[in-house]
Design a protein around this motif. Sequence first.
Motif, PDB file in Angstrom:
ATOM      1  N   GLU A  49      48.756 -48.373   4.469  1.00 49.26           N
ATOM      2  CA  GLU A  49      48.848 -47.674   5.742  1.00 49.26           C
ATOM      3  C   GLU A  49      47.720 -46.665   5.888  1.00 49.26           C
ATOM      4  O   GLU A  49      47.321 -46.340   6.994  1.00 49.26           O
ATOM      5  N   GLN A  50      47.195 -46.146   4.760  1.00 47.28           N
ATOM      6  CA  GLN A  50      46.115 -45.170   4.875  1.00 47.28           C
ATOM      7  C   GLN A  50      44.891 -45.824   5.499  1.00 47.28           C
ATOM      8  O   GLN A  50      44.288 -45.290   6.422  1.00 47.28           O
ATOM      9  N   PRO A  89      31.774 -40.973   7.772  1.00 49.12           N
ATOM     10  CA  PRO A  89      32.346 -39.815   7.068  1.00 49.12           C
ATOM     11  C   PRO A  89      33.105 -38.873   8.004  1.00 49.12           C
ATOM     12  O   PRO A  89      34.150 -38.335   7.631  1.00 49.12           O
ATOM     13  N   GLN A  90      32.585 -38.695   9.225  1.00 47.78           N
ATOM     14  CA  GLN A  90      33.280 -37.824  10.184  1.00 47.78           C
ATOM     15  C   GLN A  90      34.639 -38.422  10.551  1.00 47.78           C
ATOM     16  O   GLN A  90      35.643 -37.719  10.644  1.00 47.78           O
ATOM     17  N   GLU A 107      36.422 -40.320   8.711  1.00 51.51           N
ATOM     18  CA  GLU A 107      37.317 -40.149   7.571  1.00 51.51           C
ATOM     19  C   GLU A 107      37.854 -38.718   7.521  1.00 51.51           C
ATOM     20  O   GLU A 107      39.033 -38.476   7.261  1.00 51.51           O
ATOM     21  N   ALA A 108      36.965 -37.755   7.804  1.00 47.01           N
ATOM     22  CA  ALA A 108      37.405 -36.354   7.819  1.00 47.01           C
ATOM     23  C   ALA A 108      38.451 -36.142   8.911  1.00 47.01           C
ATOM     24  O   ALA A 108      39.457 -35.452   8.696  1.00 47.01           O
ATOM     25  N   GLU A 128      50.193 -37.423   9.522  1.00 50.21           N
ATOM     26  CA  GLU A 128      50.795 -38.638  10.064  1.00 50.21           C
ATOM     27  C   GLU A 128      52.308 -38.479  10.046  1.00 50.21           C
ATOM     28  O   GLU A 128      52.890 -38.152   9.016  1.00 50.21           O
ATOM     29  N   TRP A 163      49.475 -41.176  -7.065  1.00 51.28           N
ATOM     30  CA  TRP A 163      48.986 -41.898  -5.887  1.00 51.28           C
ATOM     31  C   TRP A 163      47.476 -41.682  -5.772  1.00 51.28           C
ATOM     32  O   TRP A 163      46.987 -40.558  -5.953  1.00 51.28           O
ATOM     33  N   PRO A 176      44.006 -42.823  -3.282  1.00 56.33           N
ATOM     34  CA  PRO A 176      43.537 -43.508  -2.065  1.00 56.33           C
ATOM     35  C   PRO A 176      42.674 -44.711  -2.438  1.00 56.33           C
ATOM     36  O   PRO A 176      42.265 -44.863  -3.602  1.00 56.33           O
ATOM     37  N   GLU A 177      42.402 -45.552  -1.452  1.00 51.93           N
ATOM     38  CA  GLU A 177      41.571 -46.738  -1.715  1.00 51.93           C
ATOM     39  C   GLU A 177      40.095 -46.349  -1.660  1.00 51.93           C
ATOM     40  O   GLU A 177      39.521 -46.178  -0.596  1.00 51.93           O
ATOM     41  N   PRO A 225      37.646 -35.033   1.982  1.00 48.81           N
ATOM     42  CA  PRO A 225      37.046 -35.038   3.330  1.00 48.81           C
ATOM     43  C   PRO A 225      37.327 -33.806   4.172  1.00 48.81           C
ATOM     44  O   PRO A 225      36.456 -33.310   4.866  1.00 48.81           O
ATOM     45  N   ARG A 226      38.557 -33.299   4.141  1.00 46.08           N
ATOM     46  CA  ARG A 226      38.813 -32.200   5.085  1.00 46.08           C
ATOM     47  C   ARG A 226      38.779 -30.846   4.375  1.00 46.08           C
ATOM     48  O   ARG A 226      39.029 -30.758   3.177  1.00 46.08           O
ATOM     49  N   LYS A 244      43.154 -26.383   3.086  1.00 47.72           N
ATOM     50  CA  LYS A 244      44.109 -25.571   3.832  1.00 47.72           C
ATOM     51  C   LYS A 244      44.763 -24.621   2.837  1.00 47.72           C
ATOM     52  O   LYS A 244      45.321 -25.070   1.836  1.00 47.72           O
ATOM     53  N   ALA A 271      33.489 -36.960   2.067  1.00 47.81           N
ATOM     54  CA  ALA A 271      34.191 -38.231   1.882  1.00 47.81           C
ATOM     55  C   ALA A 271      33.630 -38.898   0.632  1.00 47.81           C
ATOM     56  O   ALA A 271      32.408 -38.992   0.466  1.00 47.81           O
ATOM     57  N   GLU A 317      32.683 -41.926  -1.333  1.00 43.27           N
ATOM     58  CA  GLU A 317      32.397 -43.324  -0.980  1.00 43.27           C
ATOM     59  C   GLU A 317      32.713 -44.270  -2.134  1.00 43.27           C
ATOM     60  O   GLU A 317      33.345 -45.297  -1.952  1.00 43.27           O
ATOM     61  N   SER A 359      29.696 -38.425   1.038  1.00 43.38           N
ATOM     62  CA  SER A 359      29.031 -38.064   2.293  1.00 43.38           C
ATOM     63  C   SER A 359      29.686 -36.805   2.836  1.00 43.38           C
ATOM     64  O   SER A 359      30.919 -36.760   2.975  1.00 43.38           O
ATOM     65  N   GLY A 360      28.865 -35.811   3.163  1.00 42.04           N
ATOM     66  CA  GLY A 360      29.407 -34.566   3.690  1.00 42.04           C
ATOM     67  C   GLY A 360      30.111 -34.806   5.019  1.00 42.04           C
ATOM     68  O   GLY A 360      29.688 -35.649   5.813  1.00 42.04           O
ATOM     69  N   THR A 361      31.164 -34.063   5.259  1.00 40.18           N
ATOM     70  CA  THR A 361      31.889 -34.220   6.523  1.00 40.18           C
ATOM     71  C   THR A 361      31.621 -33.030   7.447  1.00 40.18           C
ATOM     72  O   THR A 361      31.022 -33.192   8.500  1.00 40.18           O
ATOM     73  N   PRO A 416      27.037 -32.788   7.441  1.00 39.45           N
ATOM     74  CA  PRO A 416      26.639 -34.163   7.126  1.00 39.45           C
ATOM     75  C   PRO A 416      25.527 -34.235   6.079  1.00 39.45           C
ATOM     76  O   PRO A 416      24.696 -33.333   5.971  1.00 39.45           O
ATOM     77  N   TYR A 430      53.407 -42.219   6.068  1.00 43.18           N
ATOM     78  CA  TYR A 430      52.531 -41.374   5.242  1.00 43.18           C
ATOM     79  C   TYR A 430      51.987 -42.207   4.068  1.00 43.18           C
ATOM     80  O   TYR A 430      52.281 -41.965   2.920  1.00 43.18           O
ATOM     81  N   GLN A 431      51.213 -43.201   4.438  1.00 41.03           N
ATOM     82  CA  GLN A 431      50.636 -44.152   3.480  1.00 41.03           C
ATOM     83  C   GLN A 431      51.706 -44.774   2.581  1.00 41.03           C
ATOM     84  O   GLN A 431      51.502 -44.960   1.376  1.00 41.03           O
TER      85      GLN A 431
END
Lengths: 140, 499
Positions: free
Chosen positions: A3-4, A23-24, A26-27, A34, B168, B170-171, B223-224, B227, B261, B263, B277-279, B282, B314-315
């Motif tokens: 789902e991701q 990349p943006q 993805e951010a 979600e 968990w 991510p891919e 990536p983000r 928080k 992000a 890669e 890659s910078g978010t 960039p 949620y994935q």
Amino acid sequence: MSEQADVLESFAGMSLFADLAGPQLEAVAHTFDEDFFDQGTRILRRNFAGSGFYVIIEGEAAVQVDGKEIATLSRGDFFGDISALLNELPSADVIATRPLRCAVLAAEDLDGFLHSYPTVAIRMLKSMARRMRTATAWRS
Amino acid sequence: MAQLNERPYPPGEYPVVVVGTGPGGLQTSYYLTQLGVNHALLSADEQPAGMFQRFPFFQRLVTWSKPHAPVEKTERRHEWYDWNSLLSDDPSLRGSVIEFMDGTSYFPSRPEMEKGLQAFAERAKIIARYGCRWESTARDGETFVLTTSDGEYRCGTVVFAIGMTQAWKPEIDGIDLVPHYVEMKSAKEFAGKRVFIMGKRNSGFELADGLLPWAKQLILGSPRPAKLSIITHSTSGARARYMQPYEDNALGGGHFVLDAAIERIERTSDGYRVHTSGTTKPGVMVFDVDEVVAGTGFTTPMGDLPALGVKTFYQNRLPAQTPYFQSATVPGVFFAGSVTQGSIGLKKYGIPSNSAAVHGFRYNARVLAHHIAETRHGVKVERPSVDPGRVVSYLLDEATHAPELWNQQSYLARVLNVDRARGITDEGIVPLQHFVDSWGSDAVAITVETDGTGDIHPALYIRRNASTEERMLASNPLNDFSTSEHHGELTSALKPLID
């Protein structure tokens, strides 16, 4: 497919995010939460504080005022934008009419998000303009 | 000591089966027993609270238990100061974690937490069948059939308190090459190494903070932007006690917290190469490092529940749930413990519930036990009458002191039902979402709410003629909501309802 990947790919296929580089995008996909809402669940509540900005990933929803349906929403549509941008309470309810998966941003975060991604702001503005054109079609 | 052949809850038919003896399972079983609901409690572990033998990796929890709180640990109010002990109506069972804390921190260590929970289980006489692993699930009409390592259990109601503790990732290309948080080596093995940590949530920052005395350089990437709890006013943000790496980054100390992000990851002759890659800024960044650790979070070990029809989101990490923690798609399947964060509630201002941690989900477990007892097993839970003249002071006292409302802000509410014929009754603690959308009669609910500016105040929900109105009461610098100003505000707000 997980789902991701699905969320990221959903965003990639939406006109709202069409101008973002990988990349943006993805951010952005990580910036949103979600959430899932079962059929019949109220998502946006009229006159309730603390709502959000929602982008539909999957499913359908109805916009209602006083129980009367005034619009339907589906994949790629967004809602909660007006109350978030104007810092006002929502003027309608939004209810899931089918199981609904949404990407969600807190209303307070929308301004900052649009400043960070101005191409999304332009896309959003165009979509809102189309909505306004439909709503004021009687004038012409 | 019981013999093997005397183990409790042998395979067979039970009204309710609870799977798991972490704090969520223990709390649910405790209240089901209090309510007289016959059930079997099963655990794959050999003893209660088994998770705390392994996690958190760097020894201490992020949830406080204050040894010297303003109120005695036997009082209900104390639960706000002790986020880790389980709940009981018996004052002598309260605050069990605090008893084992050595005074060096107000965050319990893993052994302190484990001992506190085990003491609760022993003193409350919670009986479980340990060493019994849930393996698969099927349906036979209205009955659930759980196959376990000990045999088959049949029940009409099943509660899964299985924790969100499975690694968990991510891919990402090459992520299988690197260990997850749960596979972490001891900190001293990172001495003098350059380390890339994937993830900027609590587990990522916990690793970074723990490695500060050892690693020569730490790079946290995801990536983000991070928080932080002190900015988001939520425990879902990275907690302040792990913020030293972030301060080092802010001061240019040599450790980095980057928005990037990831890669792909490659193995090199002496370590790893991480392509990013910078978010927010960039640009391509490539890091040659000695070690990479995935602090990328956890998922629920759902087993075959999705095949049974349990909807996830949620994935696929959480089961979607109703406000009463029932699977949104398979009636009769309920959840307890950290998995109840899948019942998202109103999530006002984007702030999630505290259901991911003990101080939130212990209340969910009590609500769940009452719900199961009443709706599926015919137990009548008493609703005390409330004198109309006491309503205002009672609600304001709850807003000021009720641990349920503070620990589960904008999520659980104190509800008073208002009926012209029967008078005013105390409905107890109710999920706010259920109240605002589904409550059947005139009523009032009060919660504690933190808004987007960080202001903490009581929020009032007044239900009249099947419609709910929201009213905010004023905040107070010392979080005292029982002032004369609050009395006036609430009296005026309730006038149409209880006059």
